[in-house]
Design an enzyme around this catalytic site. Structure first.
Site, mmCIF file in Angstrom:
data_model
loop_
_atom_site.group_PDB
_atom_site.id
_atom_site.type_symbol
_atom_site.label_atom_id
_atom_site.label_comp_id
_atom_site.label_asym_id
_atom_site.label_seq_id
_atom_site.Cartn_x
_atom_site.Cartn_y
_atom_site.Cartn_z
ATOM 1 N N TYR A 197 0.840 -1.204 0.000
ATOM 2 C CA TYR A 197 0.000 0.000 0.000
ATOM 3 C C TYR A 197 0.870 1.248 0.000
ATOM 4 O O TYR A 197 2.072 1.216 0.313
ATOM 5 C CB TYR A 197 -0.953 0.003 1.197
ATOM 6 C CG TYR A 197 -0.315 0.334 2.532
ATOM 7 C CD1 TYR A 197 -0.211 1.646 2.980
ATOM 8 C CD2 TYR A 197 0.186 -0.674 3.363
ATOM 9 C CE1 TYR A 197 0.357 1.946 4.211
ATOM 10 C CE2 TYR A 197 0.749 -0.384 4.591
ATOM 11 C CZ TYR A 197 0.834 0.937 5.009
ATOM 12 O OH TYR A 197 1.413 1.230 6.221
ATOM 13 N N CYS A 198 0.232 2.368 -0.370
ATOM 14 C CA CYS A 198 0.906 3.672 -0.346
ATOM 15 C C CYS A 198 -0.179 4.738 -0.163
ATOM 16 O O CYS A 198 -1.298 4.427 0.235
ATOM 17 C CB CYS A 198 1.725 3.893 -1.619
ATOM 18 S SG CYS A 198 0.749 3.798 -3.139
ATOM 19 N N THR A 199 0.130 5.985 -0.454
ATOM 20 C CA THR A 199 -0.809 7.075 -0.181
ATOM 21 C C THR A 199 -2.067 6.994 -1.039
ATOM 22 O O THR A 199 -3.186 6.996 -0.540
ATOM 23 C CB THR A 199 -0.121 8.436 -0.396
ATOM 24 O OG1 THR A 199 1.062 8.487 0.388
ATOM 25 C CG2 THR A 199 -1.045 9.571 0.000
#
Length: 344
Positions: A197-199
């Site tokens: 996951y990321c922003t």
């Protein structure tokens, strides 16, 4: 025809402060093949400038990466314009979770080699072979399984103020370093479920493709990243597994996802998750500072910088000459700062 802004930052910020309408901050990205990024960039600039859109957009042969602030009354016109671009028709817009309407004050659209600097040079790497999306509900269900591994593909300073429960950090401040590090960290667990996951989704989508490229099998990535997860968890009444604040790359520097404060002020060590840049322009270090220390140090990262800030502006300007600030980040975890300055 002018295809870039000509006003000063002071004038632009003054105009933003005088606006009487609301703005909506959104982000979106799409990996797609753009034959002529320069022509695409210029056409997009003309359209968005007419709609008074502010923000930062990168365009490359591999697609588009955008974070923008849109006047509320122009939101539908903005969406309709995106729909005229075949690979953006119906694109998901990640709407900011905690928005003050002041995220951007100018429109900048830049042509880049890539929309995410990844350091990948292997010509056989294929973004079309990417991991499977998981939405908020699926993410929660998969992460209830103790054999699922969650990997945070953001920088250390993002992870420090907020992350998913039990998520692994890839301890670096550049995405290009993190990709091979993630492969190495998981080399003995290739059969496990791996969720990245990321922003907003752009980095973890590419990371999922890179993991598959390196022989991993069960790779997922969180659809829409933290922003979409937080919105869907709230809308659907799901348990929120994200703790703390989500760092964002605009003037807000963060949006609160949960009430927990999981990081500390870099000066006094007290609970704090407010990022700021050192008020000394010759430093401009990104660090975490509480209100008490902000008052004590006048918004600076050190007593030395506070002394510089007290000097006449012409003396400050002279001191700034020839300084290469580089990647000015405070990284307490690794006991260093990526900068020319070594002061503590």
């Amino acid at each position: 025809m002018v295809l870039h802004n000509r006003l000063s930052a002071t004038e632009l910020k003054k105009k933003l402060a005088e606006e009487t309408f609301k703005r909506v901050t959104v982000s979106f990205y799409q990996y797609a093949k753009i034959a002529d990024p320069r022509a695409f960039r210029d056409g997009l600039y003309l359209a968005l400038d007419q709609l008074l859109v502010f923000g930062r957009i990168y365009v490359a042969h591999e697609g588009i990466n955008a974070q923008v602030s849109i006047p509320e009354q122009h939101f539908e016109a903005f969406r309709q314009h995106l729909d005229t671009i075949p690979f953006l028709k119906g694109i998901r817009l990640n709407i900011a979770v905690d928005d003050n309407g002041k995220s951007f004050w100018v429109l900048k659209i830049k042509v880049r080699d890539k929309i995410v600097a990844d350091g990948i040079t292997d010509p056989t790497f294929d973004m079309d072979n990417r991991g499977r999306y998981v939405n908020a509900e699926e993410f929660n269900r998969l992460t209830d399984d103790p054999d699922t591994v969650v990997i945070d593909m953001r920088n250390h300073y993002e992870y420090e103020v907020g992350h998913f429960d039990k998520a692994l950090e890839v301890p670096s401040d550049t995405f290009r370093e993190q990709l091979p590090m993630a492969v190495d960290m998981m080399k003995d667990q290739k059969d496990k479920n791996i969720i990245m996951y990321c922003t907003g989704g752009i980095r973890c989508e590419k990371a999922s493709a890179y993991m598959l490229h390196n022989g991993f099998r069960n790779v997922f990535h969180l659809e829409g990243g933290i922003i979409e997860y937080a919105n869907k968890a709230r809308e659907q009444g799901l348990p929120n597994k994200f703790k703390g604040k989500n760092f964002v790359f605009d003037d807000r520097l963060g949006e609160r996802i949960s009430n927990e404060i999981i990081s500390q002020c870099h000066q006094c060590g007290g609970p704090c998750d407010t990022h700021t840049n050192c008020a000394n322009e010759g430093c401009h270090l990104l660090f975490i500072q509480c209100e008490k220390c902000a008052a004590e140090y006048n918004g600076c990262c050190s007593a030395e910088c506070k002394e510089v800030l007290a000097l006449p502006e012409e003396m400050q300007a002279e001191l700034r000459k020839g300084i290469d600030k580089g990647l000015m980040l405070f990284n307490k975890r690794r006991r260093r700062r990526d900068s020319a300055s070594k002061k503590e």
